[in-house]
Design a protein around this motif. Structure first.
Motif, PDB file in Angstrom:
ATOM      1  N   ASP A  35      50.039  -2.258  10.582  1.00 48.90           N
ATOM      2  CA  ASP A  35      49.839  -1.362  11.712  1.00 48.90           C
ATOM      3  C   ASP A  35      49.430   0.010  11.179  1.00 48.90           C
ATOM      4  OD1 ASP A  35      50.014   0.353  13.804  1.00 48.90           O
ATOM      5  OD2 ASP A  35      51.813  -0.553  14.650  1.00 48.90           O
ATOM      6  N   ASP A  36      48.134   0.354  11.351  1.00 49.62           N
ATOM      7  CA  ASP A  36      47.613   1.600  10.775  1.00 49.62           C
ATOM      8  C   ASP A  36      48.258   2.848  11.357  1.00 49.62           C
ATOM      9  OD1 ASP A  36      45.734   0.455   8.980  1.00 49.62           O
ATOM     10  OD2 ASP A  36      44.500  -0.054  10.695  1.00 49.62           O
ATOM     11  N   ALA A  37      48.676   2.755  12.637  1.00 52.28           N
ATOM     12  CA  ALA A  37      49.301   3.926  13.266  1.00 52.28           C
ATOM     13  C   ALA A  37      50.587   4.276  12.522  1.00 52.28           C
ATOM     14  CB  ALA A  37      49.593   3.634  14.724  1.00 52.28           C
ATOM     15  N   LEU A  38      51.325   3.240  12.111  1.00 54.71           N
ATOM     16  CA  LEU A  38      52.570   3.490  11.380  1.00 54.71           C
ATOM     17  C   LEU A  38      52.271   4.086  10.016  1.00 54.71           C
ATOM     18  CD1 LEU A  38      54.676   0.299  12.165  1.00 54.71           C
ATOM     19  CD2 LEU A  38      54.898   2.578  13.132  1.00 54.71           C
ATOM     20  N   PHE A  39      51.173   3.631   9.393  1.00 54.25           N
ATOM     21  CA  PHE A  39      50.826   4.127   8.064  1.00 54.25           C
ATOM     22  C   PHE A  39      50.482   5.614   8.132  1.00 54.25           C
ATOM     23  CE2 PHE A  39      47.822   4.487   4.400  1.00 54.25           C
ATOM     24  CZ  PHE A  39      48.784   4.286   3.421  1.00 54.25           C
ATOM     25  N   LEU A  40      49.713   6.018   9.127  1.00 54.73           N
ATOM     26  CA  LEU A  40      49.376   7.437   9.284  1.00 54.73           C
ATOM     27  C   LEU A  40      50.662   8.253   9.445  1.00 54.73           C
ATOM     28  CD1 LEU A  40      47.230   9.724   9.756  1.00 54.73           C
ATOM     29  CD2 LEU A  40      47.532   9.281  12.196  1.00 54.73           C
ATOM     30  N   GLY A  41      51.576   7.764  10.277  1.00 52.71           N
ATOM     31  CA  GLY A  41      52.848   8.464  10.493  1.00 52.71           C
ATOM     32  C   GLY A  41      53.596   8.649   9.184  1.00 52.71           C
ATOM     33  N   SER A  42      53.598   7.609   8.336  1.00 54.13           N
ATOM     34  CA  SER A  42      54.367   7.739   7.096  1.00 54.13           C
ATOM     35  C   SER A  42      53.682   8.687   6.102  1.00 54.13           C
ATOM     36  CB  SER A  42      54.678   6.370   6.475  1.00 54.13           C
ATOM     37  OG  SER A  42      53.499   5.779   6.063  1.00 54.13           O
ATOM     38  N   ILE A  43      52.351   8.747   6.130  1.00 48.74           N
ATOM     39  CA  ILE A  43      51.641   9.697   5.246  1.00 48.74           C
ATOM     40  C   ILE A  43      51.947  11.135   5.682  1.00 48.74           C
ATOM     41  CG2 ILE A  43      49.356  10.539   4.513  1.00 48.74           C
ATOM     42  CD1 ILE A  43      50.251   7.806   3.355  1.00 48.74           C
ATOM     43  N   ILE A  44      51.932  11.366   6.993  1.00 49.59           N
ATOM     44  CA  ILE A  44      52.233  12.720   7.484  1.00 49.59           C
ATOM     45  C   ILE A  44      53.668  13.102   7.106  1.00 49.59           C
ATOM     46  CG2 ILE A  44      52.480  14.147   9.578  1.00 49.59           C
ATOM     47  CD1 ILE A  44      49.539  13.595   8.766  1.00 49.59           C
ATOM     48  N   HIS A  45      54.579  12.157   7.198  1.00 49.40           N
ATOM     49  CA  HIS A  45      55.963  12.428   6.778  1.00 49.40           C
ATOM     50  C   HIS A  45      56.015  12.828   5.298  1.00 49.40           C
ATOM     51  CE1 HIS A  45      57.611  10.971  10.527  1.00 49.40           C
ATOM     52  NE2 HIS A  45      58.822  11.247  10.081  1.00 49.40           N
ATOM     53  N   GLU A  46      55.268  12.088   4.482  1.00 50.00           N
ATOM     54  CA  GLU A  46      55.253  12.405   3.035  1.00 50.00           C
ATOM     55  C   GLU A  46      54.705  13.800   2.794  1.00 50.00           C
ATOM     56  OE1 GLU A  46      53.542   9.816  -0.006  1.00 50.00           O
ATOM     57  OE2 GLU A  46      54.064   8.133   1.300  1.00 50.00           O
ATOM     58  N   CYS A  47      53.634  14.128   3.513  1.00 52.74           N
ATOM     59  CA  CYS A  47      53.023  15.458   3.347  1.00 52.74           C
ATOM     60  C   CYS A  47      54.009  16.546   3.767  1.00 52.74           C
ATOM     61  CB  CYS A  47      51.749  15.571   4.183  1.00 52.74           C
ATOM     62  SG  CYS A  47      50.423  14.524   3.606  1.00 52.74           S
ATOM     63  N   LEU A  48      54.699  16.321   4.882  1.00 49.58           N
ATOM     64  CA  LEU A  48      55.648  17.336   5.357  1.00 49.58           C
ATOM     65  C   LEU A  48      56.799  17.486   4.369  1.00 49.58           C
ATOM     66  CD1 LEU A  48      55.671  16.484   9.178  1.00 49.58           C
ATOM     67  CD2 LEU A  48      54.697  18.501   8.080  1.00 49.58           C
ATOM     68  N   GLU A  49      57.141  16.375   3.731  1.00 47.71           N
ATOM     69  CA  GLU A  49      58.224  16.468   2.740  1.00 47.71           C
ATOM     70  C   GLU A  49      57.821  17.385   1.589  1.00 47.71           C
ATOM     71  OE1 GLU A  49      59.440  12.995   0.587  1.00 47.71           O
ATOM     72  OE2 GLU A  49      61.098  14.107  -0.315  1.00 47.71           O
ATOM     73  N   VAL A  50      56.623  17.176   1.044  1.00 50.29           N
ATOM     74  CA  VAL A  50      56.224  18.023  -0.091  1.00 50.29           C
ATOM     75  C   VAL A  50      55.971  19.466   0.357  1.00 50.29           C
ATOM     76  CG1 VAL A  50      55.304  16.140  -1.518  1.00 50.29           C
ATOM     77  CG2 VAL A  50      53.765  17.374  -0.036  1.00 50.29           C
ATOM     78  N   TRP A  51      55.561  19.615   1.602  1.00 48.10           N
ATOM     79  CA  TRP A  51      55.339  20.970   2.128  1.00 48.10           C
ATOM     80  C   TRP A  51      56.672  21.727   2.208  1.00 48.10           C
ATOM     81  CZ3 TRP A  51      52.402  24.963   3.138  1.00 48.10           C
ATOM     82  CH2 TRP A  51      52.697  25.845   4.178  1.00 48.10           C
ATOM     83  N   TYR A  52      57.691  21.079   2.727  1.00 46.27           N
ATOM     84  CA  TYR A  52      58.972  21.774   2.896  1.00 46.27           C
ATOM     85  C   TYR A  52      59.805  21.810   1.616  1.00 46.27           C
ATOM     86  CZ  TYR A  52      58.251  22.380   7.834  1.00 46.27           C
ATOM     87  OH  TYR A  52      57.743  22.796   9.044  1.00 46.27           O
ATOM     88  N   LYS A  53      59.659  20.766   0.792  1.00 48.25           N
ATOM     89  CA  LYS A  53      60.496  20.697  -0.414  1.00 48.25           C
ATOM     90  C   LYS A  53      59.943  21.583  -1.519  1.00 48.25           C
ATOM     91  CE  LYS A  53      62.742  16.979  -2.973  1.00 48.25           C
ATOM     92  NZ  LYS A  53      62.796  15.503  -2.972  1.00 48.25           N
ATOM     93  N   LYS A  54      58.620  21.473  -1.718  1.00 42.56           N
ATOM     94  CA  LYS A  54      58.037  22.171  -2.881  1.00 42.56           C
ATOM     95  C   LYS A  54      57.072  23.269  -2.485  1.00 42.56           C
ATOM     96  CE  LYS A  54      58.019  17.740  -5.268  1.00 42.56           C
ATOM     97  NZ  LYS A  54      57.149  16.586  -5.417  1.00 42.56           N
ATOM     98  N   LYS A  55      56.948  23.509  -1.188  1.00 37.90           N
ATOM     99  CA  LYS A  55      55.936  24.457  -0.717  1.00 37.90           C
ATOM    100  C   LYS A  55      54.582  24.136  -1.363  1.00 37.90           C
ATOM    101  CE  LYS A  55      56.748  27.281   2.576  1.00 37.90           C
ATOM    102  NZ  LYS A  55      55.864  27.205   3.729  1.00 37.90           N
ATOM    103  N   ALA A  56      54.211  22.855  -1.250  1.00 41.66           N
ATOM    104  CA  ALA A  56      52.972  22.388  -1.876  1.00 41.66           C
ATOM    105  C   ALA A  56      51.772  23.163  -1.327  1.00 41.66           C
ATOM    106  CB  ALA A  56      52.792  20.902  -1.591  1.00 41.66           C
TER     107      ALA A  56
END
Ligand code: SF4
Length: 334
Positions: A35-56
């Motif tokens: 399900d591609d919609a779920l994959f997009l959601g998980s990529i955005i989650h990963e991006c938000l994690e690095v944004w908030y954790k490491k201020k990527a």
């Protein structure tokens, strides 16, 4: 005795349809096509994690997206989601350059007992496991940060959030695991744009359209030109301008009440009892009202319609351990 692991997704699936729960968590079946919609959601989650954790930086986030969609030059759907993820994250990082809250931790795992609300004693059969997107402090209180990507941010969508079983569950779990009071949840919603890259016309398509226009024209002429495919750069800029609009983002801070928490704890306990009962009776009832929720067929619809035909199972499904994102022994997850 090792306890079985229950996650929010598993509990939710059981609530929706016992048969779907059985297929996913006991038979370990998933469709061969992801399900591609779920994959997009998980990529955005990963991006938000690095944004908030490491201020990527933007470049680091883009690199992560590029790696996730490595087949974008040959797979159309990958290309579409790659564009979308890049524009979403660029817009998001600029929109939320400064935050009101302090990020304490991101992607927090928990594993806690499930308590019988009547006796106050832990379940002998199940434990609750999961992962929370973030824990933040706002005004001296702790809040869960919950990221969501939504097809549309409407009043209805926001209205339903306080009834969200997941965050109530996570607030109970995190409070229990960390021994801290969770005051509420901050929903962080990003809308998914529906605009598409213009594909342009082939010579034949253009000729057909041109003839049609000439037929309809009083002068018997047309100045129509062949539509040229939109370049990646032009489309990316068009998408980025969509994500400059504040309406593509929503933040909702909700306080969780004791009544909400008690109701959720009771509901969770009931689910564990019903799962045990279904397992004892070896019966997983089908909730056919759920076969087309959200206007799309359930992932097990082909299998149910074919009365669990083994050929359908073999040709359309594969086995994947449930909750592989959580690091526990797969055989113990239900
Ligand atoms: S197709 Fe319908 S009955 Fe079958 S698992 Fe899905 S929701 Fe349940």
């Amino acid at each position: 005795m090792n306890k079985q692991i229950l996650t929010y997704s598993a509990a939710r699936k059981f609530q929706v349809c016992h048969k779907a729960y059985h297929n996913r968590y006991l038979e370990n079946l998933v469709p061969l096509e992801q399900d591609d919609a779920l994959f997009l959601g998980s990529i955005i989650h990963e991006c938000l994690e690095v944004w908030y954790k490491k201020k990527a930086t933007g470049a680091e986030i883009n690199r992560l997206i590029d790696e996730a969609y490595s087949l974008r030059d040959s797979a159309e759907r990958q290309k579409r989601d790659w564009h979308l993820a890049r524009a979403m994250m660029k817009g998001y990082c600029s929109h939320y350059d400064q935050e009101q809250f302090e990020v304490i931790e991101t992607e927090l795992d928990f594993r806690v007992p499930i308590i019988n609300p009547r006796t106050g004693r832990p379940s002998q059969s199940f434990e609750l496991m999961g992962k929370v997107d973030g824990l933040v402090r706002l005004g001296g209180e702790y809040f869960i940060l919950e990221h969501k990507t939504a097809a549309l941010i409407t009043g209805d969508y926001i209205e339903k959030l306080p009834m969200d079983f997941q965050v109530n569950l996570y607030a109970i779990a995190l409070g229990r695991e960390r021994q801290i009071p969770i005051a509420g949840v901050i929903y962080n919603v990003i809308q998914k744009s529906k605009i598409r890259q213009r594909q342009g016309e082939t010579e034949d398509q253009f000729e057909l359209r041109r003839q049609d226009l000439i037929r309809k024209s009083k002068t018997g002429k047309t100045s129509a030109k062949r539509q040229i495919p939109e370049s990646d750069e032009t489309f990316q800029k068009r998408l980025e301008s969509v994500y400059e609009a504040p309406g593509m983002y929503a933040r909702e801070t909700l306080y969780l009440s004791k009544a909400d928490m008690d109701r959720t704890e009771q509901e969770l306990w009931e689910i564990t009892q019903e799962i045990l009962s279904s397992r004892r009776r070896k019966h997983w009832s089908q909730n056919t009202d759920s076969c087309f929720r959200y206007y799309a067929p359930c992932m097990y619809f082909p299998l149910c319609r074919a009365h669990d035909n083994p050929n359908i199972k073999e040709n359309l499904y594969t086995k994947r351990p449930p909750h592989s994102e959580l690091s526990v022994s797969e055989s113990r997850i239900f």
